[in-house]
Every structure is written in structure tokens, then in C-alpha cells.
Scaffold this motif. Sequence first.
Motif, PDB file in Angstrom:
ATOM      1  N   LEU A 480       0.837  -1.206   0.000  1.00  0.00           N
ATOM      2  CA  LEU A 480       0.000   0.000   0.000  1.00  0.00           C
ATOM      3  C   LEU A 480       0.870   1.254   0.000  1.00  0.00           C
ATOM      4  O   LEU A 480       0.562   2.238  -0.686  1.00  0.00           O
ATOM      5  N   ALA A 481       1.969   1.227   0.756  1.00  0.00           N
ATOM      6  CA  ALA A 481       2.889   2.367   0.755  1.00  0.00           C
ATOM      7  C   ALA A 481       3.565   2.531  -0.601  1.00  0.00           C
ATOM      8  O   ALA A 481       3.774   3.658  -1.069  1.00  0.00           O
ATOM      9  N   ASP A 482       3.888   1.426  -1.268  1.00  0.00           N
ATOM     10  CA  ASP A 482       4.497   1.509  -2.608  1.00  0.00           C
ATOM     11  C   ASP A 482       3.519   2.111  -3.619  1.00  0.00           C
ATOM     12  O   ASP A 482       3.924   2.875  -4.500  1.00  0.00           O
ATOM     13  N   LEU A 483       2.252   1.757  -3.503  1.00  0.00           N
ATOM     14  CA  LEU A 483       1.258   2.343  -4.403  1.00  0.00           C
ATOM     15  C   LEU A 483       1.108   3.843  -4.151  1.00  0.00           C
ATOM     16  O   LEU A 483       0.835   4.611  -5.086  1.00  0.00           O
ATOM     17  N   ASP A 484       1.304   4.238  -2.903  1.00  0.00           N
ATOM     18  CA  ASP A 484       1.228   5.665  -2.565  1.00  0.00           C
ATOM     19  C   ASP A 484       2.560   6.383  -2.765  1.00  0.00           C
ATOM     20  O   ASP A 484       2.658   7.588  -2.479  1.00  0.00           O
TER      21      ASP A 484
END
Length: 512
Positions: A480-484
Motif C-alpha cells: 500500500l505504501a508503494d502504491l502511494d
Amino acid sequence: MIARVTTVAFQGIDTLSVDVQVQMASGLPSFTIVGLPDKAVSEARERVRAAMGSIGVALPPKRITINLSPADTLKEGSHFDLPIALGLLSAMSIIPPDALEDFVALGELALDGAVTRVAGILPAAIHAAALERGLICPHAQGGEAAWAGDIAILNPDSLLGLINHFKGACVLSPPTPRLQRDRPPGPDMADVKGQESAKRALEVAAAGGHNLLMIGPPGSGKSMLAARLPGILPDLTPAEALDVSMIHSVYGALPDDGLIQRRPFRDPHHSASMPALVGGGRRARPGEISLAHNGVLFLDEFAEFSRTALDALRQPLETGKVNVARANAHVSYPARIQLVAAMNPCRCGHLDDAALACSRAPKCAEDYQARISGPLLDRIDLTVEVPALDAIDLARPGAARRSIDIRAHVIRARARQRQRYEKEISAENTPLTNAGIDAATLEKTMALAGDAQTLLSQATAKFHLSARGYHRVLRVARTLADLDEAPETGREHIAEALGYRRIRHGGALATA
């Protein structure tokens, strides 16, 4: 004099050199094949006799013995036809005896002398390259063999054409490597109406390589969503394409147009047995989980699969390989997959609709969902509800976000993961994704905000998460952090990852 031709036997995707020894001796006319052949190899004598007769070559009235060495290894498959025929032609001096020394040969013979397709050409070609030899294979599979590297490849369309090549009457042209042709794009995510939470979960699963379970009533769009997952996944890397193509080659399902470039998508019926899923049978062939290697295994009607078949997936999901142990074979196949499953909340499928639910609700839901064992559920990173759509949702136009846009987002997230892990992992064939790396590397490279760690610790204690569950929440949060495009994993990422986690509560599945 004994004529010799080299071919291969297959043990999973590994290959073993087999020395085909041909002897013609005085005595009563006979044609015997020894060396532990199976039925297909034993029947080769009739195909070889007919194929040689069709090109005007008659076997001499002698005692012919074919030995397949090593004699204590089971020989299976029709690819022994061509090396047996070449050994006979060499023993009869029709082909120069030294012409076959630098080649590995395999192929099936038709009764008219044509050389037809067989399974396992790609691993055989790689084996020949390791031996620093050339390969003789069917004409239709020359493009497949050419991926093995800079080796001499002869791909005749008939036995007569190969004889003429060795005699110098004509020269066979070397094949060129072939890739799958560009195929039309699959179904688009924009066709799916509503279900924004499920689309989000599908994007997260694609970005990190996570396992996903969708639960919802019949007709809510679970299968429709799963069918669109391949369209948002990145293409295979060259190394992954070679691994996938080798498995499909051994299975005999590699397309005619060359190596596989797109990630496999396998969706077996829920009546599939355990050997069909994990591999096995008399010849210990790869199962659906290996055919989906580096791709997606979609199990629709998840709870309808047999409990034995589902629990057999637990070890491959953890290790990325499956060991098939049988009385006459012990082979290992790669099986690094992304599991996507779909199921109804209960047998009738309408647990949340009082007008349609059966009289046993909610007890029926507990019994139905209990078919999924706790250890298997613990290996699923994302579980999402896919509710039924109402008339308003169905009347709305499709979503504006297309598969191509989501795919670009997924590729950027995977690029960040690859950049983060490539310096930490030296082992080959280890996927550089959040779902594929080991826990130690995840913790070493993961920056957690202080309040994020506090939330995760509290949730672990409250919901009694296992060590595996703890790390799988971390993996999803990092995705999720990588997508953000966030350098740190924050509290909001941990909170969303916990929302995808399901635990047992009174027999039914509940959100963590």
C-alpha cells in the motif's frame, strides 16, 4: 558394431541423458527394446518399422536389440522414436556413424516418416547446450529449441529429410527463436460496475503479488473481477518466461508460436482432484499449481473444492515449489503462484439478504466457511467482500479507470520493490515482490512510523495473529505504501492492511 544415439528422459523439468544403443546380430529375426521402457516406448518398434518402410528402408532379417541406458531408469514418452530410428540407420550405414555423436535427438515418428511434436523440447535443448551438443527435434518445435542458446539445431519435417541432410543432398536451415505473437488485450476493468473495494484489493494484490479471497453472493462479479487480473499484471521477465515455458513444454502445452510472455492464468473446475492441482499421476506430471507458476491460479467456488485438495496447496504457497512423491517417481516442480479464490458466504449464497437466505442462516455460513482450514486461510493476504449490486449501480456507466491505467500503477509499484530488494537478495528465481521475499529481508528494508508499529502490535495482541499473519499484514501494508509512493509505511497503511485480514470467529470469517 553397436550404434549409439543420445536422447533424454524427463524427471520433472530436469533431464537425464539416455544412451540409445542399437545392435544387429545374427539369429532369428526380432526387434526388442530393453532398458525399462513404458508402453509408448515399447510400441516405438512398430512406428519405426512403418516409418522406415515408407521411405524405402527395410530392416534386415537380424536379431535387433535396442538398449536404453541407464537400464534402471523408467523411460516414458514417444520422443524415443527418432533416436531409435537414427540408431538403426547408423547401424545399417545409411547415416555415417560419427554424424550423430554431437547431437541429442528426440521426436515422434508418424507412419509415413514425418517427425511430429513431442513434449519437453525446451528443457532437452537446454540439456544439449549444457553438454555442448546440438539438437535434432521436430520441425514445428525448432523455434522453441532455438531459445536454448548458440547450439546447432536440426529440425527436419521427415525422417527422409534428415537422411538427405546427413548425406549432403540438402541442408536443413537453422530455426530462429520465436515469441508469442501479440494477442488482443483481455477483458477491461472498466467493464466492471461498482465494486470499488474489490477493485482496490485486486490492484493491491497485483502490485505486491499477494493471495486474494473474494466472498460474495452469486452474480456479484467475483469471477468477472478475477478474469481481469492478468490485464493489470506486468509481463514476464525473460528469466520468468523461460521457467514458465519449460514447465509448459514438459506438460506438452507450449504454444506453437514460441515462448510464453504473459503470466499464466489457470482456473480449474472445483471438481479437480489433489493430483490435478499439485501434480502427480503415473508419470508425475505437473499440476495446475505448477502450470500457473509465475502467474495466477484462480479457484472459483473455493469452498466446493475437496478439503484434501485445498490443504495440499498449503506447502507450495509457502515454499514456492511442490514435491511430488510417488512409488515410481519423486520430482519437484516450481509453483510460485498468486492464489485468487472466490466463494459464496454460505451454501445458498444469500446470507445477507433476509428475503433470499435459507432457514439455516447464519449456521449454514459457519459450516460452509469452515471448509476452508485455518492454516490455508492464514496464507491469504487479502480477503474482501463483494456485495450484490443494486439497480442503481447496474444502471450507471462503467468506471473511467481502465486496466491499462491500473497496470501502469502496478508496474511502478513493482519497480520500487525490485529496486529496494535487488541488493538484499542474491538467490536466483526469488521474486522481488513484497509477497515473495523472506520475512528477514522485509523487516530489514521496511521503515515503519512509530504510531504504525503501535497499531500493529495492538492488533496482533487483540486478534491473536500468528507470526505468519503478522508478517503478511506487514507485506500488504508495504505494498500500500508503494502504491502511494511513500518511503515509510504509515498508520493508514497498517490500518487498511488489517482491514483485509480475516480471522475465525465462531466458525465464520470476520474482519480483524
